[in-house]
Every structure is written in structure tokens, then in C-alpha cells.
Enzyme design. Sequence first.
Site, PDB file in Angstrom:
ATOM      1  N   TRP A 292       2.652  77.467   4.215  1.00 30.38           N
ATOM      2  CA  TRP A 292       1.406  77.506   3.445  1.00 30.38           C
ATOM      3  C   TRP A 292       1.507  78.477   2.272  1.00 30.38           C
ATOM      4  O   TRP A 292       0.977  78.227   1.196  1.00 30.38           O
ATOM      5  CB  TRP A 292       0.251  77.928   4.364  1.00 30.38           C
ATOM      6  CG  TRP A 292      -1.090  77.897   3.703  1.00 30.38           C
ATOM      7  CD1 TRP A 292      -1.902  76.815   3.550  1.00 30.38           C
ATOM      8  CD2 TRP A 292      -1.787  78.994   3.096  1.00 30.38           C
ATOM      9  NE1 TRP A 292      -3.061  77.176   2.890  1.00 30.38           N
ATOM     10  CE2 TRP A 292      -3.010  78.496   2.603  1.00 30.38           C
ATOM     11  CE3 TRP A 292      -1.495  80.349   2.919  1.00 30.38           C
ATOM     12  CZ2 TRP A 292      -3.938  79.312   1.954  1.00 30.38           C
ATOM     13  CZ3 TRP A 292      -2.415  81.158   2.276  1.00 30.38           C
ATOM     14  CH2 TRP A 292      -3.618  80.636   1.805  1.00 30.38           C
ATOM     15  N   HIS A 293       2.228  79.584   2.468  1.00 31.13           N
ATOM     16  CA  HIS A 293       2.320  80.595   1.417  1.00 31.13           C
ATOM     17  C   HIS A 293       3.163  80.155   0.232  1.00 31.13           C
ATOM     18  O   HIS A 293       2.969  80.681  -0.876  1.00 31.13           O
ATOM     19  CB  HIS A 293       2.870  81.903   1.984  1.00 31.13           C
ATOM     20  CG  HIS A 293       1.806  82.786   2.567  1.00 31.13           C
ATOM     21  ND1 HIS A 293       1.335  82.638   3.855  1.00 31.13           N
ATOM     22  CD2 HIS A 293       1.096  83.802   2.023  1.00 31.13           C
ATOM     23  CE1 HIS A 293       0.394  83.553   4.085  1.00 31.13           C
ATOM     24  NE2 HIS A 293       0.226  84.255   2.988  1.00 31.13           N
ATOM     25  N   GLY A 294       4.068  79.228   0.435  1.00 29.06           N
ATOM     26  CA  GLY A 294       4.864  78.798  -0.705  1.00 29.06           C
ATOM     27  C   GLY A 294       5.905  77.757  -0.335  1.00 29.06           C
ATOM     28  O   GLY A 294       6.365  77.697   0.810  1.00 29.06           O
TER      29      GLY A 294
END
Length: 357
Positions: A337-339
Site C-alpha cells: 500500500w505504501h508504494g
Amino acid sequence: SYKERWVLLLIASLAFYWFADPRYLIFIGVTALTAYVFAIITENYNAKRKAYLKANKEYFDSESKKKYKNTTTRNTRLLMLAALLIKLGILAVTKYTNFVIDTMNSWRTEPLSFVNIIVPMGISFYTFQTVSYSIDICRGTIKAQRNFLKFLLFVSFFPQLVQGAISRYEDLSQTLYEPKKFEFQNFSYGFMRILWGYFKKLVVADRLVIALKTLTESPDEYKGAYVFVVMMLYAAQLYCDFTGGIDITIGIAQMLGITVKENFNLPYFSKNIKEYWNRWHITMGTWFTDYIFYPLSVSPTMLKLSKWSRQHLGNAVGKRVTVYISCFAVWLATGIWHGAAWHFVVWGLMNFVVIMA
């Protein structure tokens, strides 16, 4: 009038997206429409199911009633799955297509070409908001919003599109739609919160970026103790940049008489990494807990695995197996989700290892 405040907020939110890129409106519109239609269909279906059971209760014994409920519940879950596939599919295609291509190219002799595709602003945040909405509708914990434009406002509320928070419908809707008169105290407190957020972002975080760039671009010159200095400066820069954005979000909402949940609670004062993640990006952490960890850990497959592992591995080890698997899924998802890069995946799994240890 105050009653039409939500209309002005919707216009402002759509204008915010339009000025960023008009194409973004297509993506957020499809996501919102998918969640809205699913909620209406599901709620109508559940109402008909209850009415049918009530009208024909004399024809149902306990076994046939249970069978009927299982069948209709399965149909509802299939509807939810279809809605989630559409919404998460849009997120996956726009944000992760080139990541998958890049990964495939690492072992292909003839590399694939990257896709020129836009990543809509805030897509991770509004996708997660609509996913939680659909799941809550399926669970029956909230009522569907029958006005599509009001629901679109919930999805597109502009202050939280850039850095969050990830709002739940039952929380944000309490103050998002109701008529609200101007209150000077709320306005002044919100304005001060905005100024504080800009101070953290522009005066602290953006100044620290200059120092960090200088130190990290010349690793041969700045080593040894400088590595520790970089760690401290980066921690401060990340915190001020992220929390500054959240302060601006909460401040704008407060000026408008809308309550957005706090997203940070002094995370650097935590005693351990588990407590840290209960204080950092709180709405994200609770989202993963409520919609991945708990549903996965009590799923029929996991319950069977728990029973098997207790029998074959002993109670002490066996009872932890499903917890470890559920936590692994949470932290894998958190990293992704963060990248869209492998170092984010590794970062998520490193958190998993530390917390499990």
C-alpha cells in the site's frame, strides 16, 4: 442556506479534483458509483430476505432456515466480492501495472515496455474508504446512503484526498451532511491547526530535506556518525511532513464544522514497535486490523488450520500459527500500500518480523 452546505462541499471537492486533472474524476466516479450501486442492491436484497423469512416462517424449520440464510449470505458476499474486485482492480491497474512489468523485466531477456498510465490523486485513500463502506454494508453495521451525490461527497471530500486520513462512513457522515451554522471558535481553532500544519511542512520538513539531500548524495564524504544524524533528521522530516498534512486536513474540516479523526498520537514516545503502529497513521492501522487481520484470522479456513496446528504442534505453538499468518498478510499489504516497489514490501515484512519476535 446551511442545509445546502453539503452541496457546496461537493462542488469544492470535485473542483479540487478537476484542477488537479479532469481525468481523475472518471476514476473516482467509477469507484464511487460501484460502491453506491452495490450498497443499494445489497440492502434491498437483505430487506427482501428478512421479509420473506418473516412471511413464511411457518414453512421453515431450523435446518431449512439455516440453509436459506447460508445461501443468501453467500449471494451477498459474491456481490461484495464483485464490487471489491472492480474498486481494487482500478487501484491495482493504475498504481501497480508498471511495478509488475518492472519485476517481470528483471528475469526476461526481452524487456516489456512500460505502460503510460496515470495514477489518480488520492486513489489509495478513497479506494480504502469505499472498500470499508462495502464491507460494512455487507456486515449490516451501517445503512446505505441513498443519495448518490451525498455518497460522492463522502468519497471525494477534498481535504483528506492527499494524505488521509482514511475515514469510515459511520464516522465522517455524522458531521459531513448535517446543517451547521458558522462557529467562530471552530473556525479559529481550525485555522490555527492549519497554520501549525504548514509550519511543520514548510518550515521544518522542507528545510530538513535540504540537509538530508546533502548528506545522502555524498555517502563517501558523510559516513560514520553522519549516518546516525541522517536517521534522526529523516525521522523528524517524515513526521513533520506527514503530520503537518494531517493537521491541515483536520484544520480545514474543523473550520467547516466537520470532524475528521486524529491520525497520530505522539508515535515517537512509544515503548515498542507494536505501540508505535497503534499511534502512527492510526486510521490506516485500524483499517488493516478490522478488514484484513480479524476477518482472516476467524475465517473457516483459519479456524480449521488452528485446530490442526494445535493438535500437531502443541497448544503453545499451534495457537500462534493463524496469528502469524494473519499478521504476515497485514504487513505484506501495508508494504504494498505504501508504494509500488520491492523495498516497500521488504520494509513491511521487516516490521512483521520485529513485531512477531
